[in-house]
Design a protein around this motif. Sequence first.
Motif, mmCIF file in Angstrom:
data_model
loop_
_atom_site.group_PDB
_atom_site.id
_atom_site.type_symbol
_atom_site.label_atom_id
_atom_site.label_comp_id
_atom_site.label_asym_id
_atom_site.label_seq_id
_atom_site.Cartn_x
_atom_site.Cartn_y
_atom_site.Cartn_z
ATOM 1 N N LEU A 43 0.732 -20.626 -1.853
ATOM 2 C CA LEU A 43 1.017 -19.637 -0.813
ATOM 3 C C LEU A 43 0.298 -19.884 0.503
ATOM 4 C CD1 LEU A 43 1.310 -16.264 -2.754
ATOM 5 C CD2 LEU A 43 3.088 -17.576 -1.628
ATOM 6 N N LYS A 44 -0.911 -20.444 0.428
ATOM 7 C CA LYS A 44 -1.688 -20.601 1.662
ATOM 8 C C LYS A 44 -1.443 -21.949 2.335
ATOM 9 C CE LYS A 44 -3.683 -16.643 1.319
ATOM 10 N NZ LYS A 44 -2.754 -15.644 1.890
ATOM 11 N N ARG A 45 -0.577 -22.760 1.746
ATOM 12 C CA ARG A 45 -0.371 -24.102 2.310
ATOM 13 C C ARG A 45 0.720 -24.112 3.367
ATOM 14 N NH1 ARG A 45 -0.196 -28.512 -2.312
ATOM 15 N NH2 ARG A 45 -1.766 -27.686 -3.734
ATOM 16 N N ALA A 79 5.045 -11.558 -3.866
ATOM 17 C CA ALA A 79 4.389 -11.816 -5.149
ATOM 18 C C ALA A 79 5.424 -12.060 -6.246
ATOM 19 C CB ALA A 79 3.500 -10.626 -5.515
ATOM 20 N N ARG A 80 6.475 -11.261 -6.241
ATOM 21 C CA ARG A 80 7.503 -11.399 -7.277
ATOM 22 C C ARG A 80 8.219 -12.743 -7.154
ATOM 23 N NH1 ARG A 80 12.876 -9.868 -6.890
ATOM 24 N NH2 ARG A 80 13.977 -9.949 -8.890
ATOM 25 N N ALA A 85 3.120 -3.226 2.218
ATOM 26 C CA ALA A 85 3.003 -3.152 0.759
ATOM 27 C C ALA A 85 4.256 -3.717 0.094
ATOM 28 C CB ALA A 85 2.787 -1.703 0.328
ATOM 29 N N GLU A 86 5.409 -3.356 0.653
ATOM 30 C CA GLU A 86 6.682 -3.838 0.109
ATOM 31 C C GLU A 86 6.792 -5.353 0.280
ATOM 32 O OE1 GLU A 86 8.944 -2.362 -1.528
ATOM 33 O OE2 GLU A 86 10.586 -3.808 -1.458
ATOM 34 N N ILE A 87 6.362 -5.847 1.463
ATOM 35 C CA ILE A 87 6.393 -7.292 1.703
ATOM 36 C C ILE A 87 5.560 -8.016 0.656
ATOM 37 C CG2 ILE A 87 5.735 -9.118 3.309
ATOM 38 C CD1 ILE A 87 6.366 -7.264 5.600
ATOM 39 N N VAL A 122 13.265 -13.288 -1.634
ATOM 40 C CA VAL A 122 12.565 -12.090 -1.169
ATOM 41 C C VAL A 122 13.497 -11.154 -0.413
ATOM 42 C CG1 VAL A 122 10.267 -13.092 -1.014
ATOM 43 C CG2 VAL A 122 11.812 -13.257 0.929
ATOM 44 N N ARG A 123 14.607 -11.687 0.055
ATOM 45 C CA ARG A 123 15.503 -10.829 0.822
ATOM 46 C C ARG A 123 16.211 -9.805 -0.062
ATOM 47 N NH1 ARG A 123 17.080 -11.679 5.589
ATOM 48 N NH2 ARG A 123 19.266 -11.196 5.221
ATOM 49 N N ASP A 124 16.106 -10.001 -1.389
ATOM 50 C CA ASP A 124 16.654 -9.012 -2.310
ATOM 51 C C ASP A 124 18.134 -8.777 -2.063
ATOM 52 O OD1 ASP A 124 15.811 -7.784 -4.480
ATOM 53 O OD2 ASP A 124 14.785 -6.112 -3.500
ATOM 54 N N VAL A 125 18.880 -9.866 -2.005
ATOM 55 C CA VAL A 125 20.286 -9.763 -1.638
ATOM 56 C C VAL A 125 21.184 -9.982 -2.842
ATOM 57 C CG1 VAL A 125 20.046 -10.380 0.770
ATOM 58 C CG2 VAL A 125 20.193 -12.169 -0.957
ATOM 59 N N ASP A 126 22.456 -9.676 -2.650
ATOM 60 C CA ASP A 126 23.417 -9.811 -3.739
ATOM 61 C C ASP A 126 23.989 -11.207 -3.809
ATOM 62 O OD1 ASP A 126 23.204 -7.039 -4.233
ATOM 63 O OD2 ASP A 126 24.476 -6.703 -2.481
#
Lengths: 361, 313
Positions: free
Chosen positions: A129-131, A117-118, A110-112, A151-155
């Motif tokens: 996305l599907k390519r 998506a974000r 779910a988090e992935i 997506v890694r949500d890093v600083d």
Amino acid sequence: MTINSVSVRDLSLSFGAVTVLETLNLDVKDGEFLVLLGSSGCGKSTLLNCIAGLLDVSEGQIFIKDKNVTWEEPKDRGIGMVFQSYALYPQMTVEGNLSFGLKVAKLPQAEIDKRVARASEILQIQPLLKRKPSELSGGQRQRVAIGRALVRDVDVFLFDEPLSNLDAKLRSELRVEIKRLHQSLKNTMIYVTHDQIEALTLADRIAVMKSGVIQQLADPMTIYNMPENLFVAGFIGSPSMNFFRGEIKDKGGRKVIEINGVDFAMDAYPARGPMEAGRKVVLGVRPEHVKVDEPGEEIHDAIVDIEEPMGADNLLWLKLAGQTISVRIAGARRYAPGRAVKLSFDMSMASVFDAVTENRV
Amino acid sequence: MAEVVTLNNPSAKAGTVTKLAAGPKGKKPRPMLSPRNIMIYGALIFAAAYYLLPLYVMVVTSLKGMPEVRLGNIFSPPLEITFEPWVKAWSSACTGLNCDGLSRGFWNSVRITIPSTIVSIAIASINGYALANWRFKGADLFFTILIVGAFIPYQVMIYPIVIVLREMGLYGSLTGLIIVHSIFGMPILTLLFRNYFSSLPEELFKAARVDGAGFWTIYFKIMLPMSLPIFVVAMILQITGIWNDFLLGVVFTRPEYYPMTVQLNNIVNSVQGVKEYNVNMAATILTGAVPLIVYFVSGRLFVRGIAAGAVKG
Ligand SMILES: Nc1ncnc2c1ncn2[C@@H]1O[C@H](COP(=O)(O)OP(=O)(O)OP(=O)(O)O)[C@@H](O)[C@H]1O
Ligand SMILES: [Mg+2]
């Protein structure tokens, strides 16, 4: 918040006998956009790879968010990285590329999904996305590569010449997008490039590097207007700064620089220290700080050699004091080759360097 | 359009158009029987015939009965087609001690080739991957030693290996031979894989590391899926090499484990009785069939893999 996001302390790195970086120090502030600028082979990528943990340092320490990460694995450093060649996994779809690191980290599905998506919304790559990467254009690929860092949500984001494989138009588009991304995310970005336009437009601060040593670290305007040494002055700006070798003289109480017998008064120059007479110096003047056929305190005669109209600007190459000098004027003002003109210099914007140490005077 | 033509001096326009239409147009005709074509195709056909003729002789001979073989017309097609020699070669030709044909050797070869191929490729690909991407301490030395290994003649190493296997209690067994094949394949396969993995973009590997993937995850998830061509090349090299091996098979196994090549030799060179050329031919084709099929099935991938390794390596 004045903590440093990334700090490099006395970093040295050598490949066998070749020393690429030597006792390098660098502090990147939280939320800052720092550009590492330098010519090819000066060690920019090497420094970035050290910060990312992809290269083991020979000496020194690296801190990220005030944590010593010198021996940490790349994944534990809280960084995301974007490469020049995009480096997308060719066998995976865009979605697979974005989620690979998250799956490796065993995040809940779910988090992935949420993060993918974000990121794809921010970068507007939802339809892709599907390519597979091979079915994307260069600009789209680089967007996906940025998404993979996102997506890694890093600083801290590390960019290694992310735009240099793109054509000019896409490059300027993505440049704006990266700037917008930084404004909305407000995280720290370290961005490697050898393109001075990218550096000047994107950076909060620029670190100009030459053979593994940071020559000057300052905001773009300071770098442009008050270069610390001859290398920085010559590296930034296109066409590059005009340089004249000469000697400081005292003439009637006024400081002048004598160049091939022509005197240039330096009253307006904001010198840092005393300008002793007899000192050999290099005078640097940017093309736009020379006025043509306009009233000024000191007028020099010159002959137009070549004219390069560039639309908004008009670039003149002139002969002065036995040297070629480039001058930038408004595009509407045209000068035919061979015409005699009168030049005046804006010395308050000039730079003077010691001929021996090459440092700013 | 017509009006425009009229405006622009119609007579001159029409003149040029007719002149242009008369000249050469479209694809340049190339006569089939030009001297150039005759040379090219002639040489190709000659070369093909030169290599195919022995195969033709083998096939026709293997389809003849012995009386017809004795007539000696080796190029003439069989008057009466018989599959007897094939059946005999497969199931009842005598090889020294026993008379159950090549089938035993075939299955031995299968039992030797498949594990040896899998083991050697698995180990060599991991070696190559480690050497190419994880520049560990001593990697260069390790690689040099491995490459030197590729240049030492087999024969020099045979006796020492016999002793080692004997001490391990594996001498004469299939396992022993499989180990030997895997080791002998190691230098060249490692080189092949190392060069291929080095040719893949380094930034891909770095990206995977930033993504948190470790040694095995990168190998299985990133490298393997990108390396099908080189695996096919390695597979073909190993299958044909091991299948065609004679020396190691005869040295390191007991007669009941002899591979197909050794059995073929025993059939063809058996001294008792008359020489059954038709059976020998059938046996030879049967033995060569496996590498041949492998080439046919995977030829295209083979070329692609070789090209990928050669160009980027
Ligand atoms: N693995 C290596 N082994 C030996 N020398 C290396 C290695 N990697 C880089 N170098 C050397 O280190 C120096 C700096 O390389 P680096 O890749 O950091 O340059 P760069 O500033 O990123 O240049 P570019 O703009 O071309 O990417 C170069 O002179 C290069 O030859
Ligand atoms: Mg680089």
